[in-house]
Design a protein around this motif. Structure first.
Motif, mmCIF file in Angstrom:
data_model
loop_
_atom_site.group_PDB
_atom_site.id
_atom_site.type_symbol
_atom_site.label_atom_id
_atom_site.label_comp_id
_atom_site.label_asym_id
_atom_site.label_seq_id
_atom_site.Cartn_x
_atom_site.Cartn_y
_atom_site.Cartn_z
ATOM 1 N N THR A 51 0.816 -1.223 0.000
ATOM 2 C CA THR A 51 0.000 0.000 0.000
ATOM 3 C C THR A 51 0.852 1.276 0.000
ATOM 4 O O THR A 51 0.376 2.332 -0.393
ATOM 5 C CB THR A 51 -0.943 0.031 1.218
ATOM 6 O OG1 THR A 51 -0.154 -0.061 2.413
ATOM 7 C CG2 THR A 51 -1.936 -1.106 1.165
ATOM 8 N N GLY A 52 2.109 1.151 0.455
ATOM 9 C CA GLY A 52 2.999 2.319 0.474
ATOM 10 C C GLY A 52 3.159 2.941 -0.903
ATOM 11 O O GLY A 52 3.290 4.153 -1.042
ATOM 12 N N VAL A 53 3.105 2.110 -1.946
ATOM 13 C CA VAL A 53 3.303 2.652 -3.299
ATOM 14 C C VAL A 53 2.157 3.598 -3.690
ATOM 15 O O VAL A 53 2.359 4.511 -4.489
ATOM 16 C CB VAL A 53 3.486 1.545 -4.381
ATOM 17 C CG1 VAL A 53 4.679 0.662 -4.069
ATOM 18 C CG2 VAL A 53 2.234 0.736 -4.596
ATOM 19 N N THR A 110 8.516 6.667 -7.899
ATOM 20 C CA THR A 110 7.983 6.685 -6.527
ATOM 21 C C THR A 110 9.083 6.462 -5.485
ATOM 22 O O THR A 110 8.839 6.597 -4.299
ATOM 23 C CB THR A 110 6.877 5.619 -6.317
ATOM 24 O OG1 THR A 110 7.456 4.321 -6.472
ATOM 25 C CG2 THR A 110 5.720 5.796 -7.263
ATOM 26 N N ARG A 111 10.265 6.078 -5.935
ATOM 27 C CA ARG A 111 11.393 5.839 -5.009
ATOM 28 C C ARG A 111 12.321 7.046 -4.931
ATOM 29 O O ARG A 111 13.344 6.989 -4.247
ATOM 30 C CB ARG A 111 12.213 4.616 -5.462
ATOM 31 C CG ARG A 111 11.414 3.343 -5.527
ATOM 32 C CD ARG A 111 11.218 2.739 -4.152
ATOM 33 N NE ARG A 111 9.923 2.122 -4.043
ATOM 34 C CZ ARG A 111 9.362 1.726 -2.912
ATOM 35 N NH1 ARG A 111 9.985 1.857 -1.771
ATOM 36 N NH2 ARG A 111 8.167 1.187 -2.897
ATOM 37 N N LEU A 112 12.019 8.120 -5.676
ATOM 38 C CA LEU A 112 12.922 9.284 -5.697
ATOM 39 C C LEU A 112 13.011 9.924 -4.303
ATOM 40 O O LEU A 112 12.038 9.922 -3.551
ATOM 41 C CB LEU A 112 12.411 10.323 -6.707
ATOM 42 C CG LEU A 112 12.552 9.948 -8.186
ATOM 43 C CD1 LEU A 112 11.781 10.932 -9.070
ATOM 44 C CD2 LEU A 112 14.031 9.909 -8.591
ATOM 45 N N GLU A 199 12.720 10.623 10.984
ATOM 46 C CA GLU A 199 11.709 11.671 10.806
ATOM 47 C C GLU A 199 10.403 11.074 10.266
ATOM 48 O O GLU A 199 9.309 11.420 10.718
ATOM 49 C CB GLU A 199 12.272 12.761 9.864
ATOM 50 C CG GLU A 199 11.310 13.873 9.501
ATOM 51 C CD GLU A 199 10.807 14.684 10.687
ATOM 52 O OE1 GLU A 199 11.221 14.440 11.835
ATOM 53 O OE2 GLU A 199 9.949 15.562 10.452
ATOM 54 N N ARG A 200 10.526 10.144 9.303
ATOM 55 C CA ARG A 200 9.327 9.535 8.725
ATOM 56 C C ARG A 200 8.597 8.714 9.802
ATOM 57 O O ARG A 200 7.377 8.758 9.902
ATOM 58 C CB ARG A 200 9.728 8.662 7.536
ATOM 59 C CG ARG A 200 8.657 8.462 6.520
ATOM 60 C CD ARG A 200 9.185 8.585 5.103
ATOM 61 N NE ARG A 200 10.210 7.597 4.819
ATOM 62 C CZ ARG A 200 9.962 6.348 4.413
ATOM 63 N NH1 ARG A 200 8.725 5.935 4.293
ATOM 64 N NH2 ARG A 200 10.953 5.535 4.116
ATOM 65 N N ASP A 201 9.343 7.982 10.623
ATOM 66 C CA ASP A 201 8.730 7.223 11.723
ATOM 67 C C ASP A 201 7.974 8.164 12.667
ATOM 68 O O ASP A 201 6.879 7.855 13.118
ATOM 69 C CB ASP A 201 9.805 6.524 12.574
ATOM 70 C CG ASP A 201 10.411 5.320 11.874
ATOM 71 O OD1 ASP A 201 9.918 4.938 10.800
ATOM 72 O OD2 ASP A 201 11.378 4.760 12.433
#
Ligand code: CDP
Length: 240
Positions: A51-53, A110-112, A199-201
């Motif tokens: 789902t992250g994508v 999407t990985r940039l 930071e994302r966590d």
């Protein structure tokens, strides 16, 4: 479950039907969810759905259209009106699935780094989450699926038959992400990757809507102490 299978005398297809049909895997950034999820889906002949994508695809769309990431109304409108197609990988270039928006394959976009930098802000918006989790739930309820994310066991598919929550120290997760980027031929600075993961966590676990947290009935697995193969074996054993 293994014991009842041994003694049941069921044929293989009957035994198969006692496998968990909906499997949810959640956990923080780079905790190994995709690696585990893909392997498990392949072993069981299930659909793998990361789902992250979808959150990454919306983020890419926002950036490429020049929309301000802080404009919640505009970002939500884009998430609501743009169909995001996620399909099994059509190429063996290291991707775990294909991501297509407006007919364009944006899997690698999407990985940039700029997507990675902004995705957690966008995925904290209530309207974005509502639009994407609705689609995820519809797909998940069909069953025979391994769905990976942050809120699958808690919000998207609380009825999942098996819920796994992966944990690992931030340093270990940052090291894995660093190795992944280098393996793809990119360049990265470890302390910067570590700072971004932390930071994302922080944003993912403190947001108001569907924060990252284990479901009460999730099985917790610490991948600091287990390698990818061992994590997979443990989860496979839980399925049987
Ligand atoms: O692969 P990695 O764990 O680094 O990230 P990902 O699973 O691709 O997810 C990217 C971002 O999307 C996360 O940091 C979350 O902000 C968001 N996300 C979410 O909010 N809910 C999900 N079910 C999946 C991802």
């Amino acid at each position: 479950m293994t014991e009842s299978l041994k003694t049941s005398g069921l044929s293989v297809p009957e035994q198969m039907s006692s496998l968990p049909s909906i499997i949810a895997i959640d956990g923080p950034a780079a905790s190994g969810k995709s690696t585990l999820g893909l392997k498990l889906a392949q072993a069981l002949g299930y659909l793998f759905f990361d789902t992250g994508v979808m959150y990454r695809a919306v983020t890419w769309l926002v950036l490429s259209r020049g929309v301000d990431v802080n404009d919640e109304v505009a970002v939500t409108a884009l998430a609501e009106e743009t169909p995001i197609e996620v399909a099994p990988a059509s190429e063996s270039d290291g991707r775990t699935s294909d991501v297509v928006v407006d007919g364009r394959d944006i899997t690698w976009e999407t990985r940039l780094p700029e997507v990675e930098r902004n995705v957690s802000v966008i995925s904290a918006y209530r309207g974005v989450r509502a639009a994407l989790s609705r689609q995820q739930r519809r797909i998940g309820l069909r069953g025979r699926i391994v769905m990976v994310g942050r809120d699958i066991g808690t919000v998207v598919l609380p009825e999942a038959d098996l819920k796994i929550y992966l944990i690992a120290a931030a340093e270990e997760r940052a090291r894995r992400r660093y190795d992944e980027i280098l393996a793809r031929g990119g360049s990265a600075i470890y302390p910067e990757i570590l700072a971004k993961v932390i930071e994302r966590d922080r944003i993912d676990s403190t947001r108001d809507v569907s924060p990252l947290r284990p479901a009460e009935d999730a099985v917790m697995l610490d991948s600091d102490k287990l390698n990818a193969e061992e994590v997979f074996e443990r989860v496979l054993a839980l399925c049987r």
